[in-house]
Design a protein around this motif. Structure first.
Motif, PDB file in Angstrom:
ATOM      1  N   GLU A 189      61.852   3.270  74.833  1.00 43.85           N
ATOM      2  CA  GLU A 189      62.148   4.224  73.779  1.00 43.85           C
ATOM      3  C   GLU A 189      63.603   4.649  73.884  1.00 43.85           C
ATOM      4  O   GLU A 189      64.223   4.516  74.931  1.00 43.85           O
ATOM      5  CB  GLU A 189      61.298   5.497  73.949  1.00 43.85           C
ATOM      6  N   ALA A 190      64.119   5.190  72.788  1.00 43.73           N
ATOM      7  CA  ALA A 190      65.480   5.736  72.816  1.00 43.73           C
ATOM      8  C   ALA A 190      65.548   6.845  73.857  1.00 43.73           C
ATOM      9  O   ALA A 190      64.623   7.627  74.007  1.00 43.73           O
ATOM     10  CB  ALA A 190      65.855   6.273  71.442  1.00 43.73           C
TER      11      ALA A 190
ATOM     12  N   VAL B 251      64.648  10.643  73.914  1.00 46.48           N
ATOM     13  CA  VAL B 251      65.055  11.286  72.676  1.00 46.48           C
ATOM     14  C   VAL B 251      63.855  11.957  72.009  1.00 46.48           C
ATOM     15  O   VAL B 251      63.965  13.029  71.420  1.00 46.48           O
ATOM     16  CB  VAL B 251      65.717  10.258  71.727  1.00 46.48           C
ATOM     17  N   SER B 252      62.667  11.373  72.172  1.00 44.81           N
ATOM     18  CA  SER B 252      61.456  11.927  71.578  1.00 44.81           C
ATOM     19  C   SER B 252      61.021  13.222  72.256  1.00 44.81           C
ATOM     20  O   SER B 252      60.118  13.909  71.780  1.00 44.81           O
ATOM     21  CB  SER B 252      60.313  10.912  71.680  1.00 44.81           C
ATOM     22  N   GLY B 253      61.651  13.532  73.390  1.00 48.70           N
ATOM     23  CA  GLY B 253      61.279  14.734  74.119  1.00 48.70           C
ATOM     24  C   GLY B 253      60.245  14.469  75.191  1.00 48.70           C
ATOM     25  O   GLY B 253      59.876  15.363  75.944  1.00 48.70           O
TER      26      GLY B 253
END
Length: 60
Positions: free
Chosen positions: A53-54, A25-27
């Motif tokens: 992480e998500a 999600v953070s890229g």
């Protein structure tokens, strides 16, 4: 062509099956996240296995 359905960490699986991380999600890159997980319908998608992480998941 339709996009693959993506599911975010915390969402519930629409059907039982195997899923794998598409992107974080953070890229950030999810190159280490080629782990497939098995979920049952209604299970929540977890964070990414390698980074915790998500993540966005897709059906494997």
């Amino acid at each position: 062509m339709a996009d693959q359905n993506k599911f975010k960490t915390g969402e519930k699986a629409p059907e039982s099956g195997k899923y794998k991380v598409s992107t974080l999600v953070s890229g950030g890159p999810a190159s280490q996240d080629n782990t497939e997980i098995k979920l049952d319908k209604g299970d929540q998608f977890p964070p990414s296995p390698s980074k915790n992480e998500a993540a966005y998941w897709v059906k494997a």
